[in-house]
Design a protein around this motif. Structure first.
Motif, PDB file in Angstrom:
ATOM      1  N   THR A  83      35.511  47.268  33.236  1.00 55.31           N
ATOM      2  CA  THR A  83      36.963  47.349  33.692  1.00 55.31           C
ATOM      3  C   THR A  83      37.866  46.877  32.584  1.00 55.31           C
ATOM      4  OG1 THR A  83      36.026  46.875  35.975  1.00 55.31           O
ATOM      5  CG2 THR A  83      38.669  46.780  35.598  1.00 55.31           C
ATOM      6  N   SER A 126      43.529  52.302  38.614  1.00 55.52           N
ATOM      7  CA  SER A 126      43.702  51.485  39.802  1.00 55.52           C
ATOM      8  C   SER A 126      42.663  51.556  40.824  1.00 55.52           C
ATOM      9  CB  SER A 126      44.809  52.214  40.707  1.00 55.52           C
ATOM     10  OG  SER A 126      46.191  52.532  39.554  1.00 55.52           O
ATOM     11  N   THR A 137      40.363  48.688  39.479  1.00 58.08           N
ATOM     12  CA  THR A 137      40.878  47.221  39.761  1.00 58.08           C
ATOM     13  C   THR A 137      40.506  46.994  40.983  1.00 58.08           C
ATOM     14  OG1 THR A 137      42.563  47.813  37.654  1.00 58.08           O
ATOM     15  CG2 THR A 137      42.988  45.937  39.353  1.00 58.08           C
ATOM     16  N   GLN A 195      37.134  45.633  41.726  1.00 59.58           N
ATOM     17  CA  GLN A 195      36.730  44.547  41.297  1.00 59.58           C
ATOM     18  C   GLN A 195      37.148  43.350  42.182  1.00 59.58           C
ATOM     19  OE1 GLN A 195      35.359  43.167  38.672  1.00 59.58           O
ATOM     20  NE2 GLN A 195      34.857  44.776  37.157  1.00 59.58           N
ATOM     21  N   ARG A 196      38.403  43.587  42.697  1.00 63.93           N
ATOM     22  CA  ARG A 196      39.178  42.849  43.737  1.00 63.93           C
ATOM     23  C   ARG A 196      38.425  42.903  44.982  1.00 63.93           C
ATOM     24  NH1 ARG A 196      45.530  44.850  42.750  1.00 63.93           N
ATOM     25  NH2 ARG A 196      45.917  43.456  40.755  1.00 63.93           N
TER      26      ARG A 196
END
Length: 245
Positions: A103, A163, A166, A169-170
């Motif tokens: 990422t 996006s 990301t 990952q969160r």
């Protein structure tokens, strides 16, 4: 003791992370070891078509002792199995490294594409007639409008995949990521690379022949994205294969 190629950004670092196999631990696989930059010799041998600023030189180390606390098995790094340390209680520092680095590799690709777009737009207003056509200004030519639209589509699509990466990952911050999520992370970076490259290639094609000289910024973006797209951890073929399987 050893010598390693592809030491990207080494001259900008205070530590050298290298892979090696410890005698007697061959069955456990390689380890990553951290060595202070003062113990590392770097050759000035990076001569490439692009990404010149990374200084990806050969690095060598001669008879340097590395304490166990500055080493970790590659398998543990990949799985996010870390020893207890000061920030162990923070999930941010416990992610599987390979998924995380996939990422983190995306922003430079997007940055190159955005930089190329900014560069193209700045020069477009100053361009005159298109040679061997009736258009007095390049900015008025429908062909350029189509080329610019296609480049912008590629850029926006790359941003959307960034996006998604990301957000993934969160979502996996407080739990172990699934195999599918790890595969997606690798596939997404490859697709972001392809979209970013397509954007820059289209802009370079839409630029005038005067932009091929080394003093022109757009050709630098073209060369940089072409070289970065070839990186083993970025190029899309491997990620596409894993994602499709």
């Amino acid at each position: 003791t050893g010598q390693w190629i592809w030491n990207t950004a080494g001259v900008h670092s205070h530590w050298f992370g290298s892979g090696c196999t410890v005698p007697g631990e061959e069955d456990k696989g390689p380890r990553v070891v951290l060595i202070p930059d003062s113990d590392v010799t770097r050759q000035d041998n990076w001569r490439a078509a692009g990404m010149a600023g990374t200084a990806t030189n050969i690095a060598s180390v001669d008879d340097v002792f590395v304490p166990a606390a500055r080493t970790i098995l590659v398998d543990d790094l990949a799985e996010g199995r870390y020893p207890k340390r000061r920030y162990s209680h923070l999930s941010y520092f416990n992610r599987p490294w390979i998924m995380w680095i996939n990422t983190l590799s995306a922003p430079p690709l997007l940055g190159i594409a955005r930089g190329a777009m900014d560069c193209f737009m700045q020069t477009l207003s100053t361009r005159g007639a298109i040679t061997h056509t009736a258009w007095p200004k390049a900015a008025e030519a429908p062909l350029v409008h189509h080329q610019l639209a296609n480049a912008q589509y590629h850029l926006e699509a790359a941003e959307m995949f960034m996006s998604r990466a990301t957000a993934m990952q969160r979502a996996a911050l407080e739990r172990p990521p699934s195999i599918r999520e790890r595969t997606q992370a690798r596939a997404y970076i490859g697709h972001i690379a392809s979209l970013s490259k397509a954007c820059v290639n289209q802009l370079f094609e839409a630029s005038s022949s005067s932009q091929v000289v080394l003093s022109a910024d757009i050709q630098r973006y073209f060369r940089d994205i072409s070289v970065l797209h070839q990186h083993a951890s970025i190029q899309p073929n491997t990620g596409d294969e894993a994602y499709g399987r």
